[in-house]
Design an enzyme around this catalytic site. Structure first.
Site, PDB file in Angstrom:
ATOM      1  N   ARG A   1       0.954  -1.649  -0.160  1.00 33.45           N
ATOM      2  CA  ARG A   1       0.528   0.001  -0.071  1.00 33.45           C
ATOM      3  C   ARG A   1       0.222   1.111   0.185  1.00 33.45           C
ATOM      4  O   ARG A   1       0.660   1.593  -1.084  1.00 33.45           O
ATOM      5  CB  ARG A   1      -0.859  -0.116   1.150  1.00 33.45           C
ATOM      6  CG  ARG A   1      -2.018   0.944   1.309  1.00 33.45           C
ATOM      7  CD  ARG A   1      -1.976   2.483   1.647  1.00 33.45           C
ATOM      8  NE  ARG A   1      -1.308   2.164   2.639  1.00 33.45           N
ATOM      9  CZ  ARG A   1      -1.042   3.202   3.103  1.00 33.45           C
ATOM     10  NH1 ARG A   1      -0.824   4.880   2.204  1.00 33.45           N
ATOM     11  NH2 ARG A   1      -0.556   3.929   4.319  1.00 33.45           N
ATOM     12  N   ASP A   2       1.930   1.189   1.436  1.00 32.61           N
ATOM     13  CA  ASP A   2       2.170   2.531   1.216  1.00 32.61           C
ATOM     14  C   ASP A   2       3.435   2.503   0.085  1.00 32.61           C
ATOM     15  O   ASP A   2       4.036   4.058  -0.778  1.00 32.61           O
ATOM     16  CB  ASP A   2       2.922   2.542   2.498  1.00 32.61           C
ATOM     17  CG  ASP A   2       3.785   4.039   3.161  1.00 32.61           C
ATOM     18  OD1 ASP A   2       4.398   4.118   4.251  1.00 32.61           O
ATOM     19  OD2 ASP A   2       3.384   5.111   2.353  1.00 32.61           O
TER      20      ASP A   2
ATOM     21  N   HIS B   1       7.015   4.090  12.460  1.00 29.21           N
ATOM     22  CA  HIS B   1       7.069   4.251  10.991  1.00 29.21           C
ATOM     23  C   HIS B   1       7.918   4.571  10.734  1.00 29.21           C
ATOM     24  O   HIS B   1       7.605   6.423  10.047  1.00 29.21           O
ATOM     25  CB  HIS B   1       5.714   4.577  10.266  1.00 29.21           C
ATOM     26  CG  HIS B   1       5.654   4.183   9.471  1.00 29.21           C
ATOM     27  ND1 HIS B   1       4.603   3.821   8.565  1.00 29.21           N
ATOM     28  CD2 HIS B   1       5.590   4.980   8.101  1.00 29.21           C
ATOM     29  CE1 HIS B   1       4.675   3.437   7.584  1.00 29.21           C
ATOM     30  NE2 HIS B   1       5.209   4.748   6.791  1.00 29.21           N
TER      31      HIS B   1
ATOM     32  N   HIS C   1      10.880   6.277   7.998  1.00 27.59           N
ATOM     33  CA  HIS C   1      11.196   6.629   6.667  1.00 27.59           C
ATOM     34  C   HIS C   1      13.639   6.853   6.782  1.00 27.59           C
ATOM     35  O   HIS C   1      13.332   7.356   7.796  1.00 27.59           O
ATOM     36  CB  HIS C   1      11.036   7.929   6.048  1.00 27.59           C
ATOM     37  CG  HIS C   1       9.792   7.415   5.593  1.00 27.59           C
ATOM     38  ND1 HIS C   1       8.786   8.432   4.324  1.00 27.59           N
ATOM     39  CD2 HIS C   1       8.796   6.667   5.742  1.00 27.59           C
ATOM     40  CE1 HIS C   1       7.937   7.341   4.756  1.00 27.59           C
ATOM     41  NE2 HIS C   1       7.566   6.734   4.889  1.00 27.59           N
TER      42      HIS C   1
ATOM     43  N   CYS D   1      10.181   9.127  -1.037  1.00 24.15           N
ATOM     44  CA  CYS D   1       9.612  10.437  -0.567  1.00 24.15           C
ATOM     45  C   CYS D   1       8.998  11.712  -1.401  1.00 24.15           C
ATOM     46  O   CYS D   1       9.670  11.855  -2.590  1.00 24.15           O
ATOM     47  CB  CYS D   1      10.413  11.250   0.462  1.00 24.15           C
ATOM     48  SG  CYS D   1      10.459  12.648   1.081  1.00 24.15           S
TER      49      CYS D   1
END
Lengths: 340, 336
Positions: free
Chosen positions: B51-52, B243, B245, B276
């Site tokens: 998904r992400d 979560h 990055h 990103c």
């Protein structure tokens, strides 16, 4: 809380945010909170010395020979960026490491900034004498914690290599030249696999007893993780004072910054790194090697730890060498700030 | 440059090492005991790649590719795999095939497949399509909330309250996300107290877990520790996840910090899928492979087979015609 906002002229939106967030986090009030909280109860050093190995360890791995003027310009830019130790070149035989054949020219060509040290590698007495002749004021010797690696890399056992180094450290002592020691394969060996922390401690202890003022512990193939780093540092720090230790982490498996954080939590305050993450892993072709100085400095500054390094100037040096080598940076911080 | 012997694989796989050298077991058991005093024994991995990760792809990813990816991930032992998103296809065309994906995947009995549901409309569609867990996405930054979902934080909470209440009645668990927990692309640094406030609201509304997102990857162990310190005053660590990055390379160090502070749930993305969107060309999600490597070699259990995750990563990278962002996958492919 008062903070100094530094706006960096970069085109990318996200990049400004990264450096802004960094600037604000460095204000004194935050720094204290950060020190207390960041290590989850463990105290971090207030200051960390970065040992920049890009010009030697980094460029040594390049297939095409890098022109001397490029090496010299890189070192000069790194000096301007505030780094206090920059490993300049290596006095090994050009037969083995052709990339470093211009060792004398580089040593003579760099502009030596006051207060900055430019150590060079010297594998034996011959290299040491050539280095001193060329004006070297600090040297480094390279041991291994793995017998097989020692044999394959420098064609002798660990003991034999230490005897060779003892000749160098004696000569260096007489000449008043400080010596830095390296131990490779501290968290794993490409030939032996797992390496005993006690073996690492033994080799580190011998180098320290010989007169090395600092021992850099190298995770040569980057396989280490925080668990192994903890165990290894516990063993080594029983034999060598922690303020004489440094870590040299490779990022081949992406573990470098986590390993460095653990080392800081255990009292280590010297970290080796390479601008733009120069220097691949010769044991896993195409894989990354040295941790990028930019990424380390970003983390340290975010922790409120002083380094004396100007990150934007450091990134300029990284951008320069990547352009010269026609390759992309391995630094995530630099990637996040590059113009596209 | 030469083969790396199987001895290196021992550095990669704790299980492999013990299998080949049983006598090491007791010695290494000591090491594990030393470590697990400070770290959780088990970390739950939440896979957000499908998904992400895929949501950020410019080119439309074929539905069958998404389905195969999720099926491969299900075979790895991952306990949570975020399958798709029931947002309007007008806003996120990449997820327009949400119903088809959810209905076609082979659901492992060991895994859960949450889907994003920004509002009641999305929630109802998700349930109709067979969703058994949903997720809602809040923000710790007002500006980000306005720009991303076109409303204030307060207004978004009202929306989520409706979803969570309805989900509760239907016994569907809801996971909450808070973005910009360590910095916002518009506002810069975010006060940890603000993050704590938003997390608390989601938790009190009924989210069983809240995932704290470093949306632009600017966080460092310092800001992570500080943020968690404030958040954990309001919500128990057992209901929190991170979560991270990897845009500035800080993700693993930040995750390590979170583990040291008692967090034991980590979001990540296979092959580091998902750039990103605020820094073109920069990386985004941390790679599942790299997180697993760290955890496994530290002796922390996850129940996930790293080699199978690497295979799933290889598959999706071939399908997308791109290189993996995972260092572990890069090293493994070059050394074998």
């Amino acid at each position: 809380m008062a903070a100094v906002m530094r706006f960096v002229k970069r085109s990318c939106f996200g990049s400004r945010m990264g450096l802004q967030c960094l600037s604000l986090s460095r204000s004194a009030a935050v720094a204290q909170l950060v020190q207390d909280g960041a290590s989850a109860g463990k105290t971090l050093p207030e200051r960390v010395k970065i040992v920049e190995v890009g010009p030697r360890d980094g460029l040594q791995n390049e297939k095409t020979v890098v022109p001397s003027e490029v090496k010299i310009h890189l070192i000069d830019m790194l000096s301007e960026a505030g780094l206090s130790v920059i490993e300049a070149t290596s006095f090994v035989s050009p037969k083995w490491v052709p990339q470093m054949a211009d060792q004398v020219e580089v040593m003579m060509g760099i502009h030596r900034r006051p207060g900055v040290s430019y150590p060079v590698l010297t594998p034996n007495l011959k290299g040491f004498l050539a280095a001193v002749n060329a004006g070297a004021a600090e040297v480094a010797i390279f041991g291994a914690a793995s017998e097989l690696f020692s044999k394959k890399n420098i064609n002798c056992s660990v003991d034999e290599s230490l005897q060779r180094f003892e000749v160098v450290t004696k000569a260096a002592k007489e000449a008043g030249v400080p010596v830095r020691g390296y131990v490779s394969c501290v968290l794993g060996c490409p030939y032996e696999g797992k390496v005993s922390p006690d073996k690492v401690a033994q080799v580190a202890k011998r180098l320290y007893s010989m007169g090395c003022y600092e021992i850099s512990l190298g995770d040569t193939i980057g396989v280490g993780t925080p668990g192994g780093m903890t165990e290894m540092l516990q063993a080594v720090s029983r034999e060598v004072p922690v303020n004489a230790l440094a870590v040299h982490c490779h990022d081949t498996y992406g573990q470098a910054l986590a390993n460095i954080l653990i080392a800081l939590q255990m009292g280590i305050s010297v970290v080796d790194s390479s601008v733009a993450g120069l220097g691949g892993c010769p044991y896993a072709q195409g894989a990354s090697g040295n941790v990028a100085t930019e990424d380390v400095v970003y983390m340290l500054h975010g922790l409120g730890i002083q380094t004396g390094v100007d990150l934007p100037k450091l990134m300029d040096a990284g951008a320069f060498i990547c352009r010269s080598l026609n390759k992309k940076t391995s630094s995530k911080v630099a990637q996040a700030t590059c113009k596209l | 440059m030469g083969n790396v012997p199987t001895s290196v694989k021992h550095c990669l796989s704790y299980e492999q090492l013990i299998q080949d050298y049983p006598w090491l077991g007791s010695r290494l058991q000591e090491e594990k005991c030393t470590l697990t005093r400070e770290y959780p024994e088990y970390v739950k991995m939440i896979e957000v790649g499908p998904r992400d990760g895929l949501q950020n792809e410019k080119e439309m990813v074929p539905t069958r590719v998404k389905i195969q990816l999720i099926n491969m991930l299900s075979e790895t032992g991952l306990p949570v795999i975020e399958a798709t998103s029931f947002v309007s296809s007008k806003w996120v065309p990449q997820m327009a095939d949400h119903t088809e994906v959810l209905q076609a995947i082979h659901r492992s009995s060991h895994a859960r497949y949450p889907v994003l549901t920004p509002n009641m409309h999305g929630f109802q569609d998700a349930v109709a399509a067979g969703a058994t867990e949903v997720a809602v996405f809040g923000s710790a930054s007002e500006t980000f909330s306005q720009k991303n979902i076109n409303c204030s934080i307060d207004a978004s909470m009202l929306r989520f309250e409706e979803v969570i209440c309805t989900a509760k009645q239907q016994q569907i668990p809801v996971r909450g996300y808070v973005s910009c927990a360590l910095g916002c692309p518009y506002e810069g640094p975010i006060e940890p107290t603000k993050v704590a406030e938003v997390v608390k609201r989601l938790y009190e509304l009924g989210c069983y877990e809240v995932s704290l997102g470093d949306t632009i990857g600017v966080g460092t162990p310092g800001s992570m520790a500080k943020m968690l310190h404030y958040v954990m005053k309001e919500v128990p660590s057992s209901a929190l996840a991170v979560h991270c990055h990897n845009t500035y390379g800080q993700a693993l160090a930040n995750i390590l910090t979170a583990l040291q502070m008692g967090i034991c749930a980590v979001d990540s993305s296979v092959a580091g899928l998902g750039g990103c969107p605020y820094s073109q060309g920069a990386s985004g999600n941390v790679s599942t492979e790299d997180v697993l490597y760290m955890l496994h070699v530290m002796g922390i259990k996850t129940g996930v087979d790293l080699s199978k995750v690497i295979e799933a990563g290889d598959f999706i990278c071939k399908a997308l015609n791109r290189k993996t962002n995972s260092k572990v996958a890069q090293a493994r492919s070059k050394s074998s």
